[in-house]
Design a protein around this motif. Structure first.
Motif, short mmCIF file in Angstrom:
data_model
loop_
_atom_site.label_atom_id
_atom_site.label_comp_id
_atom_site.label_asym_id
_atom_site.label_seq_id
_atom_site.Cartn_x
_atom_site.Cartn_y
_atom_site.Cartn_z
N SER A 28 -60.84 15.18 52.28
CA SER A 28 -60.52 16.32 53.13
C SER A 28 -60.84 15.99 54.58
O SER A 28 -61.86 15.38 54.88
CB SER A 28 -61.27 17.57 52.67
OG SER A 28 -62.67 17.37 52.70
N THR A 30 -60.27 18.64 56.86
CA THR A 30 -60.58 19.98 57.33
C THR A 30 -60.42 20.93 56.16
O THR A 30 -59.95 20.54 55.09
CB THR A 30 -59.65 20.38 58.50
OG1 THR A 30 -60.09 21.60 59.06
CG2 THR A 30 -58.20 20.48 58.04
N SER A 31 -60.76 22.17 56.34
CA SER A 31 -60.48 23.19 55.33
C SER A 31 -59.02 23.55 55.38
O SER A 31 -58.40 23.53 56.45
CB SER A 31 -61.33 24.44 55.59
OG SER A 31 -62.70 24.16 55.41
N THR A 39 -54.43 18.91 55.58
CA THR A 39 -55.78 19.13 55.06
C THR A 39 -56.46 17.80 54.73
O THR A 39 -57.68 17.73 54.66
CB THR A 39 -55.70 20.01 53.77
OG1 THR A 39 -55.06 21.24 54.10
CG2 THR A 39 -57.06 20.29 53.17
N HIS A 67 -66.00 21.40 54.02
CA HIS A 67 -64.61 21.85 53.85
C HIS A 67 -64.41 22.70 52.59
O HIS A 67 -65.04 22.46 51.57
CB HIS A 67 -63.67 20.64 53.79
CG HIS A 67 -63.78 19.77 54.99
ND1 HIS A 67 -63.57 18.42 54.94
CD2 HIS A 67 -64.10 20.05 56.28
CE1 HIS A 67 -63.74 17.90 56.15
NE2 HIS A 67 -64.07 18.86 56.97
N THR A 68 -63.47 23.65 52.70
CA THR A 68 -63.00 24.44 51.57
C THR A 68 -61.52 24.15 51.40
O THR A 68 -60.73 24.36 52.33
CB THR A 68 -63.20 25.95 51.81
OG1 THR A 68 -64.61 26.22 51.94
CG2 THR A 68 -62.63 26.78 50.66
#
Length: 161
Positions: A28, A30-31, A39, A67-68
């Motif tokens: 990842s 970023t979220s 992403t 990150h999600t």
């Protein structure tokens, strides 16, 4: 002699922690949504922008701290790790855990997994979900033909968020 022993000791401690990157891996950046290439980062002799989002047929996938990554529709994954501090959020569709080569853990949950009631889980025959975190599953149906070996697996429970 002391320097050699010290170097050997340090390498013995650090080697299990260090992991060489392999071409074809994703992590990842970023979220964001799983199915959005922005992403992700992709490793091809160095980390760079991903050409597409990862599929079960790609190399190892890591969701990093903080990150999600959100899954909102049907998706099949394999060789995926949620690092401590990272989150996999499954809001809809069926998440299918694939059993592919190489053998071993197919989903490692060391961070958080948020499961919403509209999402379903299917663990293919031979597939393994593992990790040090608890797995709170709120979906209506779970099909487990593999193994779930987290510190706890709670169906119908509410995730401590």
């Amino acid at each position: 002699m002391r320097k050699i022993l010290l170097a050997s000791f340090v390498l013995t401690i650090l080697c299990p922690v260090l992991k060489a990157q392999v071409n074809g891996e994703y992590r990842s950046a970023t979220s964001g949504p799983w199915n959005d290439a922005s992403t992700w980062e992709f490793y091809q002799n160095g980390w760079g922008a991903a050409p597409q989002f990862p599929t079960y047929a790609d190399g190892h996938v890591t969701i990093r701290n903080p990150h999600t990554v959100t899954i909102s529709s049907d998706l099949r994954i394999d060789e995926t790790t949620v690092d401590a501090g990272g989150t996999l959020s499954v809001t809809g569709g069926t998440l299918r855990i694939n059993n592919n080569v190489p053998a071993g853990t197919d989903l490692a949950i060391n961070g958080s997994i948020n499961w919403y009631s509209a999402a379903l889980l299917t663990v293919d025959a031979g597939a393994v979900i593992d990790g040090s975190a608890s797995f709170f599953y709120n979906g209506s149906t779970a099909t487990n033909d593999g193994s779930i070996n987290t510190s706890s697996f709670i169906m119908g429970g509410s995730s401590p968020q």
